[in-house]
Design an enzyme around this catalytic site. Structure first.
Site, PDB file in Angstrom:
ATOM      1  N   TYR A  14       4.550   6.456   9.810  1.00  0.00           N
ATOM      2  CA  TYR A  14       3.654   5.343   9.475  1.00  0.00           C
ATOM      3  C   TYR A  14       4.401   4.227   8.736  1.00  0.00           C
ATOM      4  O   TYR A  14       4.221   3.053   9.038  1.00  0.00           O
ATOM      5  CB  TYR A  14       2.476   5.825   8.629  1.00  0.00           C
ATOM      6  CG  TYR A  14       1.325   4.843   8.547  1.00  0.00           C
ATOM      7  CD1 TYR A  14       1.254   3.910   7.510  1.00  0.00           C
ATOM      8  CD2 TYR A  14       0.319   4.836   9.496  1.00  0.00           C
ATOM      9  CE1 TYR A  14       0.208   2.995   7.439  1.00  0.00           C
ATOM     10  CE2 TYR A  14      -0.743   3.929   9.434  1.00  0.00           C
ATOM     11  CZ  TYR A  14      -0.781   3.007   8.397  1.00  0.00           C
ATOM     12  OH  TYR A  14      -1.819   2.093   8.324  1.00  0.00           O
TER      13      TYR A  14
ATOM     14  N   HIS B 127       0.849  -1.196   0.000  1.00  0.00           N
ATOM     15  CA  HIS B 127       0.000   0.000   0.000  1.00  0.00           C
ATOM     16  C   HIS B 127       0.878   1.236   0.000  1.00  0.00           C
ATOM     17  O   HIS B 127       1.758   1.375   0.853  1.00  0.00           O
ATOM     18  CB  HIS B 127      -0.942  -0.006   1.217  1.00  0.00           C
ATOM     19  CG  HIS B 127      -2.110  -0.927   1.052  1.00  0.00           C
ATOM     20  ND1 HIS B 127      -3.301  -0.754   1.732  1.00  0.00           N
ATOM     21  CD2 HIS B 127      -2.289  -2.040   0.295  1.00  0.00           C
ATOM     22  CE1 HIS B 127      -4.155  -1.699   1.396  1.00  0.00           C
ATOM     23  NE2 HIS B 127      -3.561  -2.497   0.523  1.00  0.00           N
TER      24      HIS B 127
ATOM     25  N   TYR C 265      -8.960   5.486   7.930  1.00  0.00           N
ATOM     26  CA  TYR C 265      -9.082   5.838   9.341  1.00  0.00           C
ATOM     27  C   TYR C 265     -10.106   6.952   9.433  1.00  0.00           C
ATOM     28  O   TYR C 265      -9.962   7.964   8.747  1.00  0.00           O
ATOM     29  CB  TYR C 265      -7.745   6.335   9.886  1.00  0.00           C
ATOM     30  CG  TYR C 265      -6.654   5.297  10.009  1.00  0.00           C
ATOM     31  CD1 TYR C 265      -5.853   4.970   8.909  1.00  0.00           C
ATOM     32  CD2 TYR C 265      -6.395   4.677  11.216  1.00  0.00           C
ATOM     33  CE1 TYR C 265      -4.840   4.034   9.020  1.00  0.00           C
ATOM     34  CE2 TYR C 265      -5.383   3.729  11.342  1.00  0.00           C
ATOM     35  CZ  TYR C 265      -4.615   3.423  10.241  1.00  0.00           C
ATOM     36  OH  TYR C 265      -3.603   2.482  10.349  1.00  0.00           O
TER      37      TYR C 265
ATOM     38  N   LYS D  33       1.623  -0.037  15.055  1.00  0.00           N
ATOM     39  CA  LYS D  33       3.032  -0.168  15.437  1.00  0.00           C
ATOM     40  C   LYS D  33       3.346  -1.381  16.296  1.00  0.00           C
ATOM     41  O   LYS D  33       4.524  -1.692  16.505  1.00  0.00           O
ATOM     42  CB  LYS D  33       3.488   1.100  16.163  1.00  0.00           C
ATOM     43  CG  LYS D  33       3.547   2.308  15.259  1.00  0.00           C
ATOM     44  CD  LYS D  33       4.593   2.154  14.191  1.00  0.00           C
ATOM     45  CE  LYS D  33       4.534   3.223  13.132  1.00  0.00           C
ATOM     46  NZ  LYS D  33       4.764   2.669  11.788  1.00  0.00           N
TER      47      LYS D  33
ATOM     48  N   PRO E 280      -3.426   0.521  18.959  1.00  0.00           N
ATOM     49  CA  PRO E 280      -3.254   0.024  17.581  1.00  0.00           C
ATOM     50  C   PRO E 280      -3.426   1.067  16.483  1.00  0.00           C
ATOM     51  O   PRO E 280      -3.220   0.764  15.317  1.00  0.00           O
ATOM     52  CB  PRO E 280      -4.343  -1.043  17.488  1.00  0.00           C
ATOM     53  CG  PRO E 280      -5.370  -0.618  18.477  1.00  0.00           C
ATOM     54  CD  PRO E 280      -4.610   0.011  19.602  1.00  0.00           C
TER      55      PRO E 280
HETATM   56  C1  PHB Z   1      -5.680  -4.169  11.104  1.00  0.00           C
HETATM   57  O1  PHB Z   1      -5.701  -4.436   9.896  1.00  0.00           O
HETATM   58  O2  PHB Z   1      -6.082  -4.964  11.954  1.00  0.00           O
HETATM   59  C2  PHB Z   1      -5.155  -2.830  11.519  1.00  0.00           C
HETATM   60  C3  PHB Z   1      -4.660  -1.974  10.567  1.00  0.00           C
HETATM   61  C4  PHB Z   1      -4.171  -0.725  10.940  1.00  0.00           C
HETATM   62  C5  PHB Z   1      -4.188  -0.352  12.258  1.00  0.00           C
HETATM   63  C6  PHB Z   1      -4.657  -1.244  13.227  1.00  0.00           C
HETATM   64  C7  PHB Z   1      -5.148  -2.484  12.848  1.00  0.00           C
HETATM   65  O3  PHB Z   1      -3.728   0.851  12.620  1.00  0.00           O
END
Ligand code: PHB
Ligand code: APR
Length: 393
Positions: free
Chosen positions: A388, A75, A204, A300, A296
């Protein structure tokens, strides 16, 4: 009592422990992994799935990158939804081409187990009452119980990769260990569903009703999260209620394209920032969740475990192959320097995108201003992007 001998004992058969065992094996350094649960139990855990380029390179160096490179998705960016609109963070543009790999932690762990099996790796499952001993002596040892018998392994070094609830961190004397913690007043309700992801890249979402995240495992397996009060229980949330609330928190056109279905996994995870210092005590080294937890939001958790393993792996290489213990002596300081930066980033992302239960109208306006600044400043986007994709090791 039967006694084994090895160079490195690794407590914990999660991604940290397995990755280290595999990397060491390829350099002729022996290790034994002690895991308290069955392999099925370990592989049954649903965790995150965004890998920094540093982790991806470590998996390739460990000879475990083939399926990840075949099935994982590269990505080059992700989206933030706010005020009913979508804005994109172009990771590749802002980092000179760096990207992330979307590939589930469960798959990473499966690939590491397969590689260990293929090389005859010693992984002892259902090891009960694992206990490290003589941590400050030159030849520490670890005992455990299995089938009612007590077993013992002697070694040069012990690695505590046994997660937040493990025995290793608790083996460090209280007067030596310092713990830093922040518990957030909300959790993440996560759903895994065999539905096509709502978007090519992650979304997000920051919304007055709370945070939401649209993630994926593949083109046919999606992972979604919504922020919920810590008092909520999974049984309070039917699938229908989850999908309805998720749609409310997404821009209308995104919500319109969301394909829903039955959840195949549904769970609530608390959010916590946690760091234990030091990450070394005598010949015991802590790695991964045993030493630190991040919320989460910044993806990280697994990646920090990987950078710990990178520093430890090179420390052991220098020690065993070059007789130089400098890397091991500097491990705690070096790992913690990167840990705190990732803790800061994860805390910042969490504050940026979640609705604080006691938050005031002023807090909401400040959050909106932070997002307006982010999407009007190249410098702010570069800072987000470089954190990131993963800060250098
Ligand atoms: C996930 O795919 O479970 C996931 C992805 C990004 C995040 C947290 C969890 O920041
Ligand atoms: N004895 C032996 N094994 C233990 C013990 C013990 N006393 N306590 C815990 N374990 C095992 C657990 O069963 C687990 O399989 O240690 C392993 C630790 O694995 P993880 O918790 O996955 O931790 P780590 O390998 O550091 O991976 C960190 O996991 O939780 C995610 O977000 C986190 O993605 C990060 C990653």
């Amino acid at each position: 009592m039967s006694t084994h001998q090895t160079q490195v004992v690794i407590i914990g058969g999660g991604p940290s422990g397995l990755l280290l065992s595999q990397l060491l094996y390829r350099k002729g350094i022996s290790s034994i992994v002690l895991e308290k649960h069955t392999r099925e139990h370990v592989l049954g855990r649903i965790r995150a799935g965004v890998l920094e380029h540093g982790f991806v390179n470590l998996m390739r160096e460990a000879g475990c990158g083939e399926r990840m490179d075949r099935e994982g998705e590269i990505h080059e960016g992700f989206h933030i939804a706010h005020q009913g609109q979508l804005d994109r963070i172009d990771l590749a543009k802002h980092t000179g081409g760096e990207t992330v790999m979307v590939y589930g932690q469960t798959e990473v762990t499966r690939d590491l187990y397969d590689a260990r099996d293929a090389m005859g790796g010693m992984i002892i499952h259902e090891a009960q009452n694992v206990q490290p001993h003589a941590l400050t002596e030159t030849r520490p040892h670890v005992t455990w119980e299995q089938n009612g018998e007590t077993k013992r392994v002697e070694c040069d070094f012990i690695v505590g990769a046994d997660g937040f609830h493990g025995v290793s961190r608790k083996s460090i004397p209280a007067e030596v260990l310092k713990e830093y913690e922040k518990v957030y007043p909300f959790g993440w309700l996560g759903v895994l569903s065999e539905t096509p992801p709502v978007a090519e890249e992650l979304i997000y979402a920051r919304h007055e009703r709370g945070f939401a995240l649209c993630s994926l495992r593949s083109r046919v397996l999606s992972r979604y999260y919504i922020q919920v009060p810590l008092t909520d229980r999974v049984e309070d949330w039917s699938d229908a209620a989850f999908w309805q609330e998720l749609k409310r928190r997404l821009p209308q056109d995104v919500a319109a394209g969301l394909q829903t279905g039955p959840s195949i996994e549904k769970s609530i995870a608390p959010l916590r920032s946690f760091v234990a210092e030091p990450m070394r005590y005598g010949n015991l080294f802590l790695a991964g969740d045993a030493a630190h937890i991040v919320p989460p939001t910044g993806a990280k958790g697994l990646n920090l475990a990987a950078s710990d393993i990178h520093y430890l792996y090179h420390g052991f290489l220098d020690h065993y192959l070059n007789g130089d213990s400098g890397g091991l002596h500097g491990y705690s300081e070096k790992a913690l320097a990167r840990v705190w930066k990732a803790e800061r980033f994860s805390w910042w992302m969490t504050n940026l995108l979640h609705r604080a239960p006691e938050g005031s109208e002023t807090d909401l306006r400040l959050q909106r201003a932070e997002l307006d600044y982010l999407f009007s400043s190249e410098a702010a986007q570069v800072s987000l992007a470089e954190n990131y994709v993963g800060l250098p090791y």
